[in-house]
Write an enzyme that holds these catalytic residues in place. Structure first.
Site, PDB file in Angstrom:
ATOM      1  N   ASP A   1       0.831  -1.203   0.000  1.00 37.18           N
ATOM      2  CA  ASP A   1       0.000   0.000   0.000  1.00 37.18           C
ATOM      3  C   ASP A   1       0.866   1.253   0.000  1.00 37.18           C
ATOM      4  O   ASP A   1       2.050   1.206   0.309  1.00 37.18           O
ATOM      5  CB  ASP A   1      -0.988   0.002   1.175  1.00 37.18           C
ATOM      6  CG  ASP A   1      -0.344  -0.424   2.477  1.00 37.18           C
ATOM      7  OD1 ASP A   1      -0.972  -1.190   3.220  1.00 37.18           O
ATOM      8  OD2 ASP A   1       0.801   0.005   2.745  1.00 37.18           O
TER       9      ASP A   1
ATOM     10  N   ASP B   1       1.211   5.225   1.141  1.00 34.50           N
ATOM     11  CA  ASP B   1       0.746   6.264   2.054  1.00 34.50           C
ATOM     12  C   ASP B   1       1.308   7.609   1.638  1.00 34.50           C
ATOM     13  O   ASP B   1       2.439   7.707   1.157  1.00 34.50           O
ATOM     14  CB  ASP B   1       1.200   5.961   3.482  1.00 34.50           C
ATOM     15  CG  ASP B   1       0.603   4.661   4.008  1.00 34.50           C
ATOM     16  OD1 ASP B   1      -0.448   4.241   3.492  1.00 34.50           O
ATOM     17  OD2 ASP B   1       1.198   4.060   4.915  1.00 34.50           O
TER      18      ASP B   1
ATOM     19  N   ASP C   1       8.396   5.828  13.675  1.00 32.78           N
ATOM     20  CA  ASP C   1       9.070   4.873  14.559  1.00 32.78           C
ATOM     21  C   ASP C   1      10.531   4.614  14.169  1.00 32.78           C
ATOM     22  O   ASP C   1      11.446   4.930  14.923  1.00 32.78           O
ATOM     23  CB  ASP C   1       8.264   3.571  14.708  1.00 32.78           C
ATOM     24  CG  ASP C   1       7.753   3.007  13.387  1.00 32.78           C
ATOM     25  OD1 ASP C   1       8.115   3.534  12.320  1.00 32.78           O
ATOM     26  OD2 ASP C   1       6.985   2.024  13.430  1.00 32.78           O
TER      27      ASP C   1
HETATM   28  P1  ATP Z   1       4.093  -2.556   6.261  1.00 38.18           P
HETATM   29  O1  ATP Z   1       2.938  -1.816   5.663  1.00 38.18           O
HETATM   30  O2  ATP Z   1       5.070  -3.090   5.289  1.00 38.18           O
HETATM   31  O3  ATP Z   1       3.707  -3.552   7.250  1.00 38.18           O
HETATM   32  P2  ATP Z   1       4.749   0.045   7.245  1.00 38.18           P
HETATM   33  O4  ATP Z   1       6.024   0.602   7.770  1.00 38.18           O
HETATM   34  O5  ATP Z   1       4.191   0.642   6.003  1.00 38.18           O
HETATM   35  O6  ATP Z   1       4.980  -1.503   7.074  1.00 38.18           O
HETATM   36  P3  ATP Z   1       2.307   0.818   8.482  1.00 38.18           P
HETATM   37  O7  ATP Z   1       1.640   0.247   9.677  1.00 38.18           O
HETATM   38  O8  ATP Z   1       1.632   0.744   7.159  1.00 38.18           O
HETATM   39  O9  ATP Z   1       3.719   0.105   8.402  1.00 38.18           O
HETATM   40  O10 ATP Z   1       2.673   2.308   8.860  1.00 38.18           O
HETATM   41  C1  ATP Z   1       2.998   3.298   7.894  1.00 38.18           C
HETATM   42  C2  ATP Z   1       4.015   4.280   8.472  1.00 38.18           C
HETATM   43  O11 ATP Z   1       3.492   4.946   9.628  1.00 38.18           O
HETATM   44  C3  ATP Z   1       5.301   3.632   8.958  1.00 38.18           C
HETATM   45  O12 ATP Z   1       6.214   3.435   7.901  1.00 38.18           O
HETATM   46  C4  ATP Z   1       5.800   4.634   9.979  1.00 38.18           C
HETATM   47  O13 ATP Z   1       6.425   5.716   9.365  1.00 38.18           O
HETATM   48  C5  ATP Z   1       4.506   5.119  10.609  1.00 38.18           C
HETATM   49  N1  ATP Z   1       4.139   4.334  11.803  1.00 38.18           N
HETATM   50  C6  ATP Z   1       3.365   3.222  11.823  1.00 38.18           C
HETATM   51  N2  ATP Z   1       3.216   2.766  13.070  1.00 38.18           N
HETATM   52  C7  ATP Z   1       3.888   3.606  13.877  1.00 38.18           C
HETATM   53  C8  ATP Z   1       4.096   3.680  15.286  1.00 38.18           C
HETATM   54  N3  ATP Z   1       3.591   2.775  16.103  1.00 38.18           N
HETATM   55  N4  ATP Z   1       4.832   4.708  15.749  1.00 38.18           N
HETATM   56  C9  ATP Z   1       5.351   5.634  14.923  1.00 38.18           C
HETATM   57  N5  ATP Z   1       5.192   5.620  13.606  1.00 38.18           N
HETATM   58  C10 ATP Z   1       4.473   4.623  13.067  1.00 38.18           C
HETATM   59 MG    MG Z   2       2.258   0.247   5.106  1.00 42.82          MG
END
Ligand code: ATP
Ligand code: MG
Length: 454
Positions: A71, A73, A149
């Site tokens: 996805d 963002d 994070d």
């Molecule tokens: P994936 O989608 O591959 O599982 P992701 O890093 O994209 O990994 P998401 O949950 O989609 O994870 O989160 C999108 C973004 O939001 C992350 O890349 C990070 O920058 C931020 N983020 C997500 N969760 C947290 C958190 N608990 N604390 C701080 N920032 C966060």
């Molecule tokens: Mg993601």
């Protein structure tokens, strides 16, 4: 739009000073062609309306690694309301974290307004015992970068010049395949303990190493996960184990002392199982899950949890039987007890826990060769899942080979063939799998022959 400057960070030592490093187009591999056309549409529309708009987070990270993001963002300085005015296909969601979703058929582009990791007293950011419970204070792109994070998750792709913008050293960490928390690790884990699971999950998914200062506090703080929302932990478990890297996730959870925080009874059971057979079985199952995901075959949360909690179930069952409880009663009680205890940490919905229990309870029925029971089990809606589970148990210990063979053939045979086969076995009298007493067996066999002769 409201931007804020000079607001006080919660812990001045916890957050680093953001310094922009701009990686120009010719120095990185991220190509606009690999970005979803809908995400591009959102980025361009926001830019045309005069807002800042960037691709951010997991998508930028994955693209820089040559992987395909699932996805996309977007981060912007437009407020959710301003985003909504620009897109007819937009809905605002979330309370803890307000977001705009721009919906294109089955694809949703998540648009988040830059946030600051600081409290300006507006009340839209809420902390409880060092934990972040609401996070709606908007800020600059620099603020937004340092409240994310991990450094690898804080990279921004700018559509105006195709550059990657890095404020926290994330670009180098991606190249070095390193997970590094932004700021002071302990403070960041206390704010949101789920970050510990994210560290392990992303390291497993991306094949990254967690750098020492980021890894060090995890075993000591693991118990904080007990306070995380059970529904969120359930989602996180599905991402850990049903995204194609379940074995790596499991091994890393163990290595960082997190297994006991998410699956306490399984962890205890594995520790007391000296032969290691239960651990082998779990790993065999997870390997299988990964292979299915890689082959685009369906995987189910019920089967996954049947596997992950099987050690806990076996241990509970052994305990109840040692107290002298009858086996069937003990099985039901063990299944209920393990489920009840587990849902306190992870909100496993009933639509998954019920079939999970069925998979367990059907295991003891595979030793039967009694005609009626064989047919009843074959027709059971959970037969296939329970049989697949039996095959896994066989992979870890040889004691189920005869049952696996029998049920494999039973599925392939026609009803008549199977009937004849069971008749022959019964007539031969030497069926060690038979589980009814001899007298009853004889009576039933007559009835079965009569039915077959009709
Ligand atoms: P994936 O989608 O591959 O599982 P992701 O890093 O994209 O990994 P998401 O949950 O989609 O994870 O989160 C999108 C973004 O939001 C992350 O890349 C990070 O920058 C931020 N983020 C997500 N969760 C947290 C958190 N608990 N604390 C701080 N920032 C966060
Ligand atoms: Mg993601």
């Amino acid at each position: 739009m409201k931007t804020r400057h000079g607001s006080t960070p919660i812990d001045p030592q916890a957050l680093p000073q953001p310094v922009l490093r701009l990686i120009p187009r010719e120095q990185h591999i991220l190509s606009r062609r690999d970005v979803s056309p809908n995400a591009l549409r959102v980025l361009y529309r926001l830019r045309e309306a005069g807002f800042g708009a960037y691709l951010v987070g997991g998508a930028v990270r994955d693209l820089l690694l040559g992987m395909h993001p699932k996805d996309f963002d977007v981060a912007t300085d437009a407020t959710p309301e301003q985003v909504k005015q620009l897109f007819r296909n937009c809905r605002l969601i979330g309370r803890r974290f307000r977001l705009a979703h721009v919906v294109y058929g089955r694809e949703i582009i998540e648009v988040a307004t830059f946030r600051a990791n600081s409290d300006d007293g507006s009340g839209d950011r809420e902390m409880e015992d060092g934990r972040l419970v609401r996070d709606n204070v908007y800020g600059s792109i620099e603020d937004d970068a340092i409240r994310r994070d991990f450094t690898c998750n804080a990279l921004y792709y700018a559509i105006e010049d195709f550059s990657v913008r890095d404020y926290v050293g994330g670009y180098e960490d991606v190249q070095a395949r390193t997970m590094r928390l932004i700021g002071d690790p302990e403070t960041r884990y206390r704010e949101d303990p789920v970050r510990m699971l994210r560290a392990v999950r992303l390291a497993a998914k991306l094949d990254f190493e967690i750098e020492p200062a980021t890894a060090a506090p995890i075993p000591r703080l693991a118990a904080l996960l007990g306070e995380a929302a059970p529904a969120r932990l359930f989602e996180e478990m599905l991402k850990l184990f049903l995204s194609g890297h379940a074995v790596a996730s499991f091994e890393r959870l163990e290595a960082h002392g997190l297994l006991g925080a998410v699956l306490p009874e399984t962890e205890a059971a594995l520790r007391s199982n000296r032969s290691g057979a239960l651990r082998r079985m779990v790993l065999a199952g997870l390997r299988n899950t990964d292979a299915r995901v890689a082959a685009d075959e369906p995987v189910s949360p019920a089967f996954l949890f049947a596997l992950l909690l099987w050690p806990a179930y076996c241990r509970a069952l052994a305990g109840l039987q040692a107290q002298g409880m009858h086996v069937e009663e003990a099985q039901r009680r063990a299944a209920d007890r393990v489920t009840l205890h587990q849902v306190q940490t992870i909100a496993l919905p009933k639509r998954f826990s019920l079939p999970m229990q069925e998979i367990w309870l059907l295991q003891s029925r595979f030793s039967s060769r009694q005609r009626k029971r064989v047919f009843r089990l074959l027709a059971h809606p959970r037969f296939r899942a329970a049989y697949d589970f039996l095959v896994l148990r066989q992979a870890a210990s040889d004691s189920h080979a005869a049952d696996v063979e029998f049920w494999k053939q039973a599925q392939q045979a026609s009803g008549d063939e199977l009937s004849a086969n069971l008749e022959a076995t019964a007539a031969g009298g030497g069926d060690p799998g038979e589980d009814v007493p001899p007298q009853r067996r004889r009576r039933r066999r007559r009835r079965a022959s009569a039915a077959a002769g009709e």
